[in-house]
Design a protein around this motif. Structure first.
Motif, PDB file in Angstrom:
ATOM      1  N   PHE A  31       0.832  -1.204   0.000  1.00  0.00           N
ATOM      2  CA  PHE A  31       0.000   0.000   0.000  1.00  0.00           C
ATOM      3  C   PHE A  31       0.869   1.258   0.000  1.00  0.00           C
ATOM      4  O   PHE A  31       0.570   2.219  -0.706  1.00  0.00           O
ATOM      5  N   ASP A  48     -10.254   2.051  -5.771  1.00  0.00           N
ATOM      6  CA  ASP A  48      -9.440   0.921  -5.318  1.00  0.00           C
ATOM      7  C   ASP A  48      -9.959  -0.327  -6.027  1.00  0.00           C
ATOM      8  O   ASP A  48     -10.920  -0.962  -5.586  1.00  0.00           O
ATOM      9  N   LEU A  56      -7.308  -1.408   2.435  1.00  0.00           N
ATOM     10  CA  LEU A  56      -6.665  -0.116   2.185  1.00  0.00           C
ATOM     11  C   LEU A  56      -7.247   0.970   3.081  1.00  0.00           C
ATOM     12  O   LEU A  56      -6.523   1.883   3.502  1.00  0.00           O
TER      13      LEU A  56
END
Length: 199
Positions: A31, A48, A56
């Motif tokens: 990430f 995403d 996330l």
């Protein structure tokens, strides 16, 4: 593909193993590299793609709590989307079941979505990657970030159905087809790489 990840979720729950990652520290490291794309000094919107159970969002809440982010998570597994909705909600958090984002955002990221090709022929899988990169380009105003397993991964470590990529192939594709500037990142001691694709 949806069935593969749904089975992982059922077996391991909303954890890194549930989205086929080994552990939380390596997931967080991915990430961090992908999010080098984003400017956290001002609000932005983010798609995403392949969001899984919404991990996330946990990372963003921990490391970027002061930035207003209009978030949309997209996943092919309806079970993943249901799990993500149960875990996270808010005025700026949405989830969508599907292969592609239904909206344009400032940025998009896709973590790990190209790695597991199962029994797909290589050319078919790479055509799917090309189509996904084109879509990411079309739905990202400022840029997008993706990661791949590196083709240099030792043969004994490469499991069946794992797609190992040549970085130059996909850097060249993004530059030629999308007219983008591509930043290549492989300095994080893992058998993979990240591409930051910007306009």
């Amino acid at each position: 593909m949806a069935q593969y990840y749904t089975q992982k979720l059922r077996r391991f729950g909303p954890t890194p193993l549930g989205v086929d990652w080994s552990c939380m520290p390596t997931q967080a490291l991915r990430f961090r590299k992908l999010l080098k794309l984003c400017d956290f000094d001002s609000p932005f919107s983010l798609n995403d793609v392949g969001c899984g159970y919404g991990a996330l969002l946990d990372y963003l809440a921990l490391y970027h709590p002061l930035t207003s982010i209009d978030y949309l998570g997209i996943d092919v597994s309806s079970a993943m989307v249901r799990s993500a909705r149960k875990r996270r909600s808010g005025d700026l958090i949405q989830f969508h079941h599907g292969r592609e984002s239904p909206r344009q955002a400032d940025y998009s990221i896709a973590s790990g979505i190209f790695n597991v090709m199962l029994d797909q022929p290589l050319r078919v899988w790479e055509h799917s990657i090309e189509a996904t990169l084109v879509h990411l380009g079309a739905t990202s105003r400022k840029g997008f970030a993706v990661n791949f397993v590196h083709q240099s991964v030792p043969r004994e470590m490469a499991r069946p159905g794992l797609y190992c990529a040549n970085p130059m192939q996909w850097i060249g594709f993004c530059e030629r087809r999308l007219g983008a500037q591509v930043h290549f990142i492989d300095d994080y001691a893992m058998s993979e790489f990240t591409l930051i694709v910007e306009y």
